[in-house]
Enzyme design. Structure first.
Site, PDB file in Angstrom:
ATOM      1  CE1 TYR A   1      65.240  11.076  42.632  1.00 45.12           C
ATOM      2  CE2 TYR A   1      65.939  12.052  40.554  1.00 45.12           C
ATOM      3  CZ  TYR A   1      65.083  11.232  41.268  1.00 45.12           C
ATOM      4  OH  TYR A   1      64.075  10.562  40.618  1.00 45.12           O
TER       5      TYR A   1
ATOM      6  NE  ARG B   1      69.758   4.542  41.686  1.00 47.60           N
ATOM      7  CZ  ARG B   1      68.478   4.235  41.878  1.00 47.60           C
ATOM      8  NH1 ARG B   1      67.829   3.499  40.987  1.00 47.60           N
ATOM      9  NH2 ARG B   1      67.855   4.618  42.976  1.00 47.60           N
TER      10      ARG B   1
ATOM     11  CE  LYS C   1      66.841   8.085  42.251  1.00 52.83           C
ATOM     12  NZ  LYS C   1      65.624   7.592  41.596  1.00 52.83           N
TER      13      LYS C   1
ATOM     14  CD  GLU D   1      62.303   4.020  33.624  1.00 53.19           C
ATOM     15  OE1 GLU D   1      62.750   3.415  34.617  1.00 53.19           O
ATOM     16  OE2 GLU D   1      62.873   5.018  33.131  1.00 53.19           O
TER      17      GLU D   1
ATOM     18  CG  LEU E   1      66.875   5.178  37.541  1.00 52.24           C
ATOM     19  CD1 LEU E   1      68.218   5.818  37.228  1.00 52.24           C
ATOM     20  CD2 LEU E   1      66.116   5.984  38.574  1.00 52.24           C
TER      21      LEU E   1
END
Length: 281
Positions: A33, A52, A145, A177, A201
């Site tokens: 996504y 991306r 992602k 993260e 990511l």
């Protein structure tokens, strides 16, 4: 917004949009996504988001759409839904067949879904928030992602139960993260953030903040800071497309600085807002 969604070439009301129960996104979370912010009817940093998207599709070997498809779909979502400020959501799965099988038995046509949700455009500095330290329990290809977000959801639930907006994740003592964000720390005037490897990511907002920091001549090190260093940090903030730059006041019981938005974070917030003004000019 009129609430139209896109599904495999059709524009539909959300309640009319349906996919097969054998879609691999439903059965295996076999898909990716992307999320793109829209300010005043204009997608922000769209070329970076779409780049991306292309990388994620290539990483899991899902065929991409023809050149220009995603930009055109972005424009149509904004126009058809009369979007002023919002978040565009794209999801692509490997497709559906007539039975459940770990490996596809035929050549599949990807399922393409897109919609828009509201976003509040703001020009202030968000109030510092709290986060909680958590072990990073997710898989080892966080650079993709993926729609497989169960680990992220579990970590977000844990944080919410403790009155925090996000987890601060670590592997072997090094900060990676958040569940849907990247982190930046400030120590002695230097900005630190985890390197863009397979453990995070690499957020588009993260990338943009790095560019803004360079414009401001702020020293930056793309290297992970550690759990041992948390109590000595001068500032901490997270970044994401929806939150932009969010100052952090506290990690569990550790107060960061004086618990307020630090001066370097404030500079970056102001620079981010200025870049939005330039985008809208």
């Amino acid at each position: 917004m009129s609430g139209l969604v896109y599904l495999n070439g059709e524009w539909l009301a959300p309640e009319e949009a349906k996919v097969s129960v054998f879609d691999r996104g439903f059965l295996f979370a076999d898909g990716i996504y992307e999320v793109i912010p829209v300010y005043q009817g204009r997608p922000f940093l769209v070329e970076h988001h779409l780049a991306r998207l292309h990388r994620s599709l290539a990483a899991i070997n899902i065929p991409d759409q023809p050149e220009g498809f995603w930009q055109d779909l972005t424009n149509q979502l904004i126009t058809r839904n009369q979007v002023t400020d919002g978040l565009i959501y794209f999801q692509v799965t490997r497709g559906a067949e007539t039975k459940r099988s770990h490996l596809p038995q035929t050549v599949l046509t990807p399922t393409v879904f897109a919609n828009v949700s509201p976003l509040q455009l703001h020009w202030d500095t968000p109030a510092p928030a709290n986060v909680v330290l958590c072990e990073d329990i997710r898989w080892l290809r966080c650079d993709i992602k993926s729609i497989s977000l169960l680990g992220n959801i579990m970590l977000k639930q844990f944080a919410e139960q403790r009155g925090a907006i996000e987890p601060l994740l670590h592997r072997d003592g090094s900060i990676t993260e958040g569940a849907s964000s990247n982190y930046f720390a400030v120590k002695d005037g230097v900005l630190y953030t985890a390197p863009a490897d397979h453990l995070i990511l690499p957020g588009i907002t993260r990338m943009w903040v790095l560019q803004l920091a360079a414009q401001l001549n702020l020293p930056v090190r793309e290297e992970a800071f550690t759990i041992r260093e948390l109590a000595q940090l001068d500032e901490l903030f997270l970044t994401s497309s929806s939150r932009e730059i969010q100052p952090i006041a506290k990690i569990d019981d550790i107060i960061i600085g004086n618990g307020r938005c630090g001066p370097l974070t404030q500079k970056l917030v102001e620079a981010f807002h200025e870049s939005k003004r330039a985008h809208l000019a």
